[in-house]
Write an enzyme that holds these catalytic residues in place. Sequence first.
Site, PDB file in Angstrom:
ATOM      1  N   SER A   1      41.073  31.070  39.070  1.00  0.00           N
ATOM      2  CA  SER A   1      40.897  32.525  39.149  1.00  0.00           C
ATOM      3  C   SER A   1      40.467  32.997  40.532  1.00  0.00           C
ATOM      4  O   SER A   1      40.240  34.181  40.745  1.00  0.00           O
ATOM      5  CB  SER A   1      39.870  32.976  38.106  1.00  0.00           C
ATOM      6  OG  SER A   1      38.630  32.349  38.344  1.00  0.00           O
TER       7      SER A   1
ATOM      8  N   THR B   1      35.803  35.652  38.593  1.00  0.00           N
ATOM      9  CA  THR B   1      35.524  35.941  40.002  1.00  0.00           C
ATOM     10  C   THR B   1      34.319  35.146  40.484  1.00  0.00           C
ATOM     11  O   THR B   1      33.356  34.979  39.750  1.00  0.00           O
ATOM     12  CB  THR B   1      35.185  37.439  40.148  1.00  0.00           C
ATOM     13  OG1 THR B   1      36.246  38.221  39.623  1.00  0.00           O
ATOM     14  CG2 THR B   1      34.934  37.808  41.609  1.00  0.00           C
TER      15      THR B   1
ATOM     16  N   THR C   1      38.530  36.784  44.429  1.00  0.00           N
ATOM     17  CA  THR C   1      39.241  36.572  43.171  1.00  0.00           C
ATOM     18  C   THR C   1      40.737  36.765  43.368  1.00  0.00           C
ATOM     19  O   THR C   1      41.168  37.412  44.329  1.00  0.00           O
ATOM     20  CB  THR C   1      38.748  37.565  42.096  1.00  0.00           C
ATOM     21  OG1 THR C   1      39.369  37.288  40.846  1.00  0.00           O
ATOM     22  CG2 THR C   1      39.066  39.001  42.501  1.00  0.00           C
TER      23      THR C   1
ATOM     24  N   ARG D   1      47.768  46.219  41.242  1.00  0.00           N
ATOM     25  CA  ARG D   1      46.442  46.431  40.658  1.00  0.00           C
ATOM     26  C   ARG D   1      45.348  45.849  41.551  1.00  0.00           C
ATOM     27  O   ARG D   1      45.470  44.781  42.110  1.00  0.00           O
ATOM     28  CB  ARG D   1      46.381  45.781  39.284  1.00  0.00           C
ATOM     29  CG  ARG D   1      45.040  45.933  38.550  1.00  0.00           C
ATOM     30  CD  ARG D   1      44.195  44.681  38.655  1.00  0.00           C
ATOM     31  NE  ARG D   1      43.031  44.717  37.748  1.00  0.00           N
ATOM     32  CZ  ARG D   1      42.069  43.811  37.736  1.00  0.00           C
ATOM     33  NH1 ARG D   1      42.112  42.796  38.587  1.00  0.00           N
ATOM     34  NH2 ARG D   1      41.059  43.908  36.895  1.00  0.00           N
ATOM     35  N   VAL D   2      44.256  46.595  41.699  1.00  0.00           N
ATOM     36  CA  VAL D   2      43.059  46.133  42.398  1.00  0.00           C
ATOM     37  C   VAL D   2      41.898  46.208  41.416  1.00  0.00           C
ATOM     38  O   VAL D   2      41.722  47.216  40.733  1.00  0.00           O
ATOM     39  CB  VAL D   2      42.759  46.997  43.638  1.00  0.00           C
ATOM     40  CG1 VAL D   2      41.424  46.604  44.261  1.00  0.00           C
ATOM     41  CG2 VAL D   2      43.878  46.873  44.662  1.00  0.00           C
ATOM     42  N   GLY D   3      41.117  45.144  41.333  1.00  0.00           N
ATOM     43  CA  GLY D   3      40.005  45.107  40.398  1.00  0.00           C
ATOM     44  C   GLY D   3      38.696  45.570  41.005  1.00  0.00           C
ATOM     45  O   GLY D   3      38.658  46.231  42.049  1.00  0.00           O
ATOM     46  N   ASP D   4      37.605  45.170  40.375  1.00  0.00           N
ATOM     47  CA  ASP D   4      36.279  45.599  40.825  1.00  0.00           C
ATOM     48  C   ASP D   4      35.774  44.818  42.028  1.00  0.00           C
ATOM     49  O   ASP D   4      34.922  45.304  42.776  1.00  0.00           O
ATOM     50  CB  ASP D   4      35.269  45.455  39.683  1.00  0.00           C
ATOM     51  CG  ASP D   4      35.037  43.995  39.308  1.00  0.00           C
ATOM     52  OD1 ASP D   4      36.031  43.277  39.113  1.00  0.00           O
ATOM     53  OD2 ASP D   4      33.877  43.573  39.201  1.00  0.00           O
TER      54      ASP D   4
ATOM     55  N   THR E   1      31.014  39.828  37.377  1.00  0.00           N
ATOM     56  CA  THR E   1      32.233  39.095  37.057  1.00  0.00           C
ATOM     57  C   THR E   1      32.678  39.513  35.668  1.00  0.00           C
ATOM     58  O   THR E   1      31.847  39.836  34.818  1.00  0.00           O
ATOM     59  CB  THR E   1      32.004  37.573  37.117  1.00  0.00           C
ATOM     60  OG1 THR E   1      33.231  36.876  36.853  1.00  0.00           O
ATOM     61  CG2 THR E   1      30.962  37.117  36.115  1.00  0.00           C
ATOM     62  N   GLY E   2      33.972  39.533  35.438  1.00  0.00           N
ATOM     63  CA  GLY E   2      34.472  39.929  34.128  1.00  0.00           C
ATOM     64  C   GLY E   2      35.652  40.865  34.238  1.00  0.00           C
ATOM     65  O   GLY E   2      36.418  40.814  35.202  1.00  0.00           O
ATOM     66  N   ASN E   3      35.796  41.730  33.246  1.00  0.00           N
ATOM     67  CA  ASN E   3      36.913  42.672  33.209  1.00  0.00           C
ATOM     68  C   ASN E   3      36.687  43.780  34.233  1.00  0.00           C
ATOM     69  O   ASN E   3      35.987  44.752  33.989  1.00  0.00           O
ATOM     70  CB  ASN E   3      37.057  43.262  31.804  1.00  0.00           C
ATOM     71  CG  ASN E   3      38.299  44.124  31.668  1.00  0.00           C
ATOM     72  OD1 ASN E   3      38.774  44.717  32.633  1.00  0.00           O
ATOM     73  ND2 ASN E   3      38.840  44.189  30.461  1.00  0.00           N
ATOM     74  N   GLY E   4      37.307  43.611  35.386  1.00  0.00           N
ATOM     75  CA  GLY E   4      37.077  44.524  36.494  1.00  0.00           C
ATOM     76  C   GLY E   4      37.488  45.949  36.237  1.00  0.00           C
ATOM     77  O   GLY E   4      36.896  46.882  36.786  1.00  0.00           O
TER      78      GLY E   4
END
Length: 346
Positions: free
Chosen positions: A72, A206, A224, A234-237, A257-260
């Site tokens: 990841s 992450t 990540t 897509r860009v996460g947190d 860390t997790g669902n961004g």
Amino acid sequence: MARKSNLPVLLVPFLLCQALVRCSSPLPLVVNTWPFKNATEAAWRALASGGSALDAVESGCAMCEREQCDGSVGFGGSPDELGETTLDAMIMDGTTMDVGAVGDLRRIKNAIGVARKVLEHTTHTLLVGESATTFAQSMGFINEDLSTTASQALHSDWLARNCQPNYWRNVIPDPSKYCGPYKPPGILKQDIPIHKETEDDRGHDTIGMVVIHKTGHIAAGTSTNGIKFKIHGRVGDSPIPGAGAYADDTAGAAAATGNGDILMRFLPSYQAVEYMRRGEDPTIACQKVISRIQKHFPEFFGAVICANVTGSYGAACNKLSTFTQFSFMVYNSEKNQPTEEKVDCI
């Protein structure tokens, strides 16, 4: 008699100082999400060799990028719906409050290194996509394919499963049954079911890292490759200051860390640091952040690590049937090796 009676008096300040040292949390400190031991060691080595808190964060995250931690982080993992691996990373200086970050970075392996170049050589905070790649090349980074045989196989298998799971909703054709391309239903009246994400709970691992230098300078960072089969672009947190990580020399630091896509809506790292600024214990600060998100998304996957200016640290996570404990790494001046610690989710 005078000499004898003065000796205990002279020892009092010394003994008091020793007691205070033992009672305080030791610095320097390295804390990172997940049991990524080699990353923790790399950060500590950077500090031991005279490096700064920023150096340590960069070294630790870069180690995970090279080792492709848990698939990841780094190249060769989490292909998007077009089969491409893209990277997000951020690094923050808690002394100057400067941040460097990259999102949707393509064909550059060392995302955390590019993020630091953004911090050091621009007045911007975040660069994204192909333009971030162009910037990275101008800084001397090599343009190379991030795909591997493993990531290509993941993508092929996903296509064979009718692109399940994916992250589309309210489109046609029905994304819960078919691959795209998708489009809005427009004026067509169709009964399109609301698509529920069926993500792998461990698909968001992450690396988030917090480092407190012996001088008290603080830094934090993330790296990540996002979530598998994300929509292209897509860009996460992780590269968002206050979401993926946050650092402030006057209060502490945190990383998530997790669902961004959910985490970034709540700026959990910033919120945790502000709780610590008010005097909350790091563990309580982390728990309060998780509780805030739970009220809106009780089934979200996520965890937070926190450390205050004294070097006290803690963590918290949201309890799911498949996720009841969260592991993280700690290394400080009282430990002779990186130590995995666990917390029960709430």
